[in-house]
Design an enzyme around this catalytic site. Structure first.
Site, mmCIF file in Angstrom:
data_model
loop_
_atom_site.group_PDB
_atom_site.id
_atom_site.type_symbol
_atom_site.label_atom_id
_atom_site.label_comp_id
_atom_site.label_asym_id
_atom_site.label_seq_id
_atom_site.Cartn_x
_atom_site.Cartn_y
_atom_site.Cartn_z
ATOM 1 N N CYS A 13 35.019 42.581 39.402
ATOM 2 C CA CYS A 13 35.774 41.328 39.306
ATOM 3 C C CYS A 13 37.281 41.578 39.398
ATOM 4 O O CYS A 13 37.807 42.484 38.757
ATOM 5 C CB CYS A 13 35.431 40.651 37.978
ATOM 6 S SG CYS A 13 36.292 39.104 37.722
ATOM 7 N N GLU A 25 45.262 30.818 37.818
ATOM 8 C CA GLU A 25 44.667 30.240 39.018
ATOM 9 C C GLU A 25 43.559 29.248 38.656
ATOM 10 O O GLU A 25 42.808 29.454 37.700
ATOM 11 C CB GLU A 25 44.109 31.347 39.914
ATOM 12 C CG GLU A 25 45.227 32.198 40.509
ATOM 13 C CD GLU A 25 44.768 33.214 41.541
ATOM 14 O OE1 GLU A 25 45.596 33.596 42.379
ATOM 15 O OE2 GLU A 25 43.605 33.650 41.509
ATOM 16 N N CYS A 80 41.887 38.926 31.222
ATOM 17 C CA CYS A 80 40.519 38.995 30.693
ATOM 18 C C CYS A 80 40.300 40.366 30.091
ATOM 19 O O CYS A 80 40.812 41.363 30.591
ATOM 20 C CB CYS A 80 39.517 38.760 31.832
ATOM 21 S SG CYS A 80 37.805 38.658 31.262
ATOM 22 N N CYS A 93 34.722 43.773 33.733
ATOM 23 C CA CYS A 93 33.620 43.884 34.694
ATOM 24 C C CYS A 93 34.135 44.566 35.964
ATOM 25 O O CYS A 93 35.183 44.200 36.481
ATOM 26 C CB CYS A 93 33.050 42.503 35.027
ATOM 27 S SG CYS A 93 32.403 41.659 33.570
ATOM 28 N N CYS A 132 34.246 33.500 43.952
ATOM 29 C CA CYS A 132 33.888 34.098 42.653
ATOM 30 C C CYS A 132 34.445 35.505 42.529
ATOM 31 O O CYS A 132 34.258 36.329 43.415
ATOM 32 C CB CYS A 132 32.381 34.227 42.517
ATOM 33 S SG CYS A 132 31.549 32.689 42.482
ATOM 34 N N CYS A 161 37.077 24.787 39.136
ATOM 35 C CA CYS A 161 36.806 26.053 38.445
ATOM 36 C C CYS A 161 38.045 26.376 37.618
ATOM 37 O O CYS A 161 39.114 26.641 38.180
ATOM 38 C CB CYS A 161 36.532 27.103 39.521
ATOM 39 S SG CYS A 161 36.258 28.738 38.874
HETATM 40 N N1 SAH Z 1 33.882 35.596 32.184
HETATM 41 C C1 SAH Z 1 32.896 34.671 32.629
HETATM 42 C C2 SAH Z 1 33.390 33.663 33.652
HETATM 43 C C3 SAH Z 1 34.239 34.150 34.803
HETATM 44 S S1 SAH Z 1 33.532 34.813 36.224
HETATM 45 C C4 SAH Z 1 31.665 35.394 33.137
HETATM 46 O O1 SAH Z 1 31.712 36.612 33.212
HETATM 47 O O2 SAH Z 1 30.644 34.765 33.388
HETATM 48 C C5 SAH Z 1 32.465 33.651 36.995
HETATM 49 C C6 SAH Z 1 31.309 34.328 37.733
HETATM 50 O O3 SAH Z 1 31.742 35.086 38.879
HETATM 51 C C7 SAH Z 1 30.566 35.310 36.837
HETATM 52 O O4 SAH Z 1 29.187 35.209 37.030
HETATM 53 C C8 SAH Z 1 31.059 36.640 37.368
HETATM 54 O O5 SAH Z 1 30.233 37.686 37.017
HETATM 55 C C9 SAH Z 1 31.112 36.353 38.850
HETATM 56 N N2 SAH Z 1 31.892 37.331 39.609
HETATM 57 C C10 SAH Z 1 32.912 38.098 39.180
HETATM 58 N N3 SAH Z 1 33.360 38.888 40.171
HETATM 59 C C11 SAH Z 1 32.609 38.610 41.249
HETATM 60 C C12 SAH Z 1 32.603 39.091 42.594
HETATM 61 N N4 SAH Z 1 33.459 40.011 43.001
HETATM 62 N N5 SAH Z 1 31.689 38.565 43.437
HETATM 63 C C13 SAH Z 1 30.832 37.608 43.013
HETATM 64 N N6 SAH Z 1 30.789 37.113 41.786
HETATM 65 C C14 SAH Z 1 31.671 37.617 40.892
#
Ligand code: SAH
Length: 339
Positions: A117, A90, A110, A114, A331, A103
């Protein structure tokens, strides 16, 4: 076959010398691909038939197919690209007053896990190549007939876990003879792979580093982000300080606010303590709810209070505008969909 978009101009020159071609040919080929945007070596009419034949035998010009395209009510567009090996990724296009921002994904899946996410829980398949990162931008520009001015590595994947390909892709994105997007308009977001932050500081590229901090104690952060068990907050901030010292660039800390998890005044106070004196900016993200996720979005009131507390304490903080949430393009909502 080699994807020609994987090559920085220097490495393409080397590659061409292996098939007994002069370095300046790389400049010509770059012009055809990135200016004329041809998708076929046979269209490169100032190259000899013999060279075109050699190029056809050695390289491909990989162009993604659009598997699905969704447009949100705010104009944000989410693409599902078929990357031509049975996988899909995506990519999201956002329109801001200053131009178009994209983006991009850096991996298929991944490994970071987290908890908040949507890219978590889908098995990791592979890294994207540099050309596949570059092609996300080119495919969107082709489809919408636009010129993209900002690139954020915030799609699926951990960019610093695909370090070489991401740094090489940035060289291509940045090159005036290729996509010509200034390094200051490129952001890499990382969950905090500390050794790679030290390495990036040595690269001499002026891109922005965003660090997904999201919590102020190790206990809290480890629950949200398993990477914290390997590199804790202290180690992460030490690396961030080194990055600032070496590059003179302001770091952006991302902080996703989840109700009754990391959004109260005590959290804000600890955050100020952690970041005080650093050349940084805090990007507050109202957490986006994901399927089966336990984290809920903070109330608007809390988000504003949190921001105001940071600003009043001398830490510059802004709330990230939510774009594309009605098509799951915000995000943390991206996932690798099966074809
Ligand atoms: N792996 C990288 C980039 C991908 S995520 C990282 O972790 O930074 C891009 C951003 O979106 C990161 O700050 C991540 O923590 C945030 N993110 C992930 N899931 C989210 C969610 N459910 N709501 C808001 N931000 C989120």
């Amino acid at each position: 076959m080699k994807n020609i978009k994987d090559y920085s101009i220097e490495s393409l020159k080397e590659e061409l010398s292996k098939i007994n071609e002069k370095p300046y040919r790389a400049e010509q080929i770059y012009k055809w691909i990135y200016e004329e945007k041809v998708s076929n070596f046979d269209d490169m009419t100032n190259l000899s038939l013999d060279l075109r034949k050699k190029l056809n035998e050695t390289f491909i010009i990989k162009e993604f197919k659009i598997q699905k395209k969704q447009v949100a009510s705010d104009g944000t567009i989410k693409y599902l690209f078929d990357v031509l090996d049975g996988n899909a990724i995506e990519t999201v296009l956002m329109k801001y007053h200053y131009g178009y921002s994209i983006c991009v994904s850096s991996q298929i899946g991944c490994k970071m896990g987290c908890k908040f996410c949507a890219s978590t829980g889908i098995p990791f398949v592979r890294n994207l190549s540099s050309g596949e990162i570059v092609e996300q931008i080119m495919a969107v520009e082709r489809d919408e007939n636009i010129r993209i001015s900002n690139v954020v590595f915030m799609g699926i994947g951990e960019p610093l876990d695909n370090y070489e390909n991401v740094v090489n892709a940035i060289k291509i994105i940045n090159n005036p003879k290729a996509l010509n997007i200034g390094a200051r308009h490129i952001s890499i977001s990382t969950s905090g792979i500390v050794p790679k932050i030290y390495k990036l500081a040595e690269e001499n590229i002026q891109c922005t580093l965003s660090i997904s901090l999201h919590a102020t104690t190790n206990e809290q952060r480890s629950k949200m982000m398993p990477v914290n068990n390997t590199y804790n907050i202290e180690e992460l901030l030490k690396a961030a300080k080194d990055y600032i010292a070496k590059t003179n660039r302001r770091i952006s800390f991302e902080y996703a606010l989840a109700k009754e998890n990391n959004d109260n005044l005590e959290d804000a106070k600890r955050l100020v303590k952690l970041l005080k004196g650093m050349l940084c900016h805090v990007n507050l993200i109202p957490i986006n709810k994901i399927e089966n996720g336990k984290y809920q979005k903070s109330s608007n009131e809390n988000i504003i209070k949190f921001r105001d507390y940071l600003n009043d304490s001398g830490i510059v903080a802004t709330i990230r505008r939510e774009l594309g949430s009605d098509i799951d393009a915000a995000c943390g909502q991206l996932r690798r969909k099966n074809l």
